[in-house]
Design an enzyme around this catalytic site. Structure first.
Site, PDB file in Angstrom:
ATOM      1  N   THR A  28      47.925  51.038  36.557  1.00  0.00           N
ATOM      2  CA  THR A  28      47.098  52.027  37.518  1.00  0.00           C
ATOM      3  C   THR A  28      46.343  51.381  38.523  1.00  0.00           C
ATOM      4  O   THR A  28      46.231  51.761  39.675  1.00  0.00           O
ATOM      5  CB  THR A  28      46.001  52.757  36.505  1.00  0.00           C
ATOM      6  OG1 THR A  28      46.840  53.411  35.689  1.00  0.00           O
ATOM      7  CG2 THR A  28      45.103  53.679  37.118  1.00  0.00           C
ATOM      8  N   SER A  73      54.273  52.079  30.503  1.00  0.00           N
ATOM      9  CA  SER A  73      54.918  52.682  29.524  1.00  0.00           C
ATOM     10  C   SER A  73      56.457  52.174  29.435  1.00  0.00           C
ATOM     11  O   SER A  73      57.122  52.570  28.671  1.00  0.00           O
ATOM     12  CB  SER A  73      54.893  54.116  29.576  1.00  0.00           C
ATOM     13  OG  SER A  73      53.530  54.484  29.626  1.00  0.00           O
ATOM     14  N   THR A 103      47.374  49.561  31.421  1.00  0.00           N
ATOM     15  CA  THR A 103      46.553  49.586  29.842  1.00  0.00           C
ATOM     16  C   THR A 103      47.502  50.294  28.979  1.00  0.00           C
ATOM     17  O   THR A 103      47.327  49.797  27.744  1.00  0.00           O
ATOM     18  CB  THR A 103      45.274  50.386  30.272  1.00  0.00           C
ATOM     19  OG1 THR A 103      45.712  51.728  30.662  1.00  0.00           O
ATOM     20  CG2 THR A 103      44.517  49.620  31.241  1.00  0.00           C
ATOM     21  N   ASP A 104      48.543  50.969  29.135  1.00  0.00           N
ATOM     22  CA  ASP A 104      48.969  51.775  27.916  1.00  0.00           C
ATOM     23  C   ASP A 104      49.817  50.733  27.014  1.00  0.00           C
ATOM     24  O   ASP A 104      49.439  50.936  25.642  1.00  0.00           O
ATOM     25  CB  ASP A 104      50.184  52.565  28.664  1.00  0.00           C
ATOM     26  CG  ASP A 104      49.229  53.832  29.332  1.00  0.00           C
ATOM     27  OD1 ASP A 104      48.174  54.097  29.085  1.00  0.00           O
ATOM     28  OD2 ASP A 104      50.232  54.534  29.991  1.00  0.00           O
TER      29      ASP A 104
END
Ligand code: ASP
EC number: 3.5.1.1
Length: 353
Positions: A28, A73, A103-104
């Site tokens: 992001t 991801s 961050t995932d």
């Protein structure tokens, strides 16, 4: 993996106080909205327009970017290998490393790198953002600027941080103790079983007692991963069919079994039998608690005694992210027999013995 090198004109008035390599993988942090309002990654060169203050930090900054930045991801062990190789190839020429990552799956990548970079004695700081840097309220700027500060911090002429960490929302955490715990607020990570290594306020307050003390050693990059492993999360009512199906996967090497509380599981005879059979067939089973705080203590309750007796390995206070990446790397590098001996030991500060 295709990579791209971007030089930042740091416009230094004096000699740089530190040489930092930023590895930009995506996430992001550097995303933008496409025509349908969906967030997609864009390239790092444009990010610099949003952070002109990078030029005022007295740092020599080089950026190596994934040619195609990705949503985390989509991360897999091939990306971990690429990040490890970039760090290894650029190790001597830099004082610290900042990895910009979605961050995932950041806690998985930070955990993997902590095991891959054996003998690390320089900072590797993972960071990212919950809001793209192009957004006025973005957390990206603070996360990156403070990560750079931490990656360049020195004490008595030596790097202050000597391990793989996640810096996010004013806290520095050990990477292999971290978990993503929040997807809407800025405090995305915590490490329930280990104190923060630093808190950033007006000053950055380091918790020296909790930090890794570097021993003079050479960096060795470990990078073979075994991916035929699985996670088995227990829940009340789980059926034998499900457990049997997972434990019968052809070639299965290891299972992270997520149990309750202090490492407890139902005392159902069929469950014990399924686990026992898998262990006899060479599958490594590691007991990790679903509880984010506390630790697995096999044998404390009747509901975990059997597990201990049949050879399930207690994972102490390891996170699932650490256990999964550790098993993948240990089996890939050393084979199942040695991996079984090592998995319960602390290799990079990931568990409390
Ligand atoms: N989906 C994004 C990623 O992990 C989320 C983020 O970066 O915060 O790449």
């Amino acid at each position: 993996m295709n990579l791209r090198k971007i030089s930042i004109d740091a416009a230094l008035p004096e000699k740089a106080r530190s040489r930092i390599l930023i590895i930009y993988t995506g996430g992001t942090f550097g995303m933008t909205y496409d025509k349908d309002g969906v967030l997609i990654p864009f390239d790092f060169a444009s990010i610099l327009e949003h952070l002109p203050t990078l030029k005022n930090l007295s740092l020599e900054i080089t950026v190596i970017s994934f040619e195609i930045p990705i949503d985390s991801s989509n991360i897999d062990p091939g990306h971990w290998q690429a990040i490890g190789e970039i760090i290894k190839d650029n190790y001597d020429a830099h004082d610290g490393f900042v990895v910009l990552h979605g961050t995932d799956t950041m806690a998985f990548t930070a955990s993997a790198l902590s095991f891959m970079l054996e003998g690390l004695h320089k900072p590797v700081i993972f960071t990212g953002a919950q809001l793209p840097i192009m957004e006025p309220r973005s957390d990206a700027r603070e996360n990156l600027i403070t990560s750079l500060d931490i990656a360049s911090a020195r004490r008595d002429g030596l790097p202050l941080v000597n391990e793989v960490c996640i810096y996010f929302d004013y806290v520095l955490l050990r990477g292999n103790r971290s978990k993503k715990v929040e997807s809407m607020q800025f405090d995305a990570f915590n490490s329930g079983n280990y104190p923060p290594l630093a808190k950033a306020g007006v000053k950055i307050d380091y918790n020296f007692a909790a930090m890794t003390v570097a021993s003079p050693s050479t960096l060795t990059l470990r990078k073979s991963f075994e991916t035929n492993i699985s996670i088995l999360k227990l829940f009340p009512g789980i059926s034998q069919e499900i457990v049997h199906a997972i434990l019968s996967i052809p070639g299965l090497k290891a299972v992270v079994m997520e149990t309750y509380g202090a490492g407890n599981a139902p005392t159902l005879p069929w469950l014990t039998e399924e686990l026992k059979r898998a262990i006899e067939n060479g599958v490594i089973i590691v007991n990790i608690s679903q509880c984010p705080g506390g630790r697995v203590l096999q044998g404390r309750y009747e509901t975990s005694k059997k597990l201990q007796q049949i050879g399930v390995i207690g994972g102490a206070d390891m996170t699932t992210e650490a256990a999964v990446t550790k098993l993948m790397l240990l089996i890939g590098e050393y084979g199942p027999a040695r991996a079984r001996e090592l998995v319960g030991l602390s290799l990079a500060g990931e568990l409390t013995a």
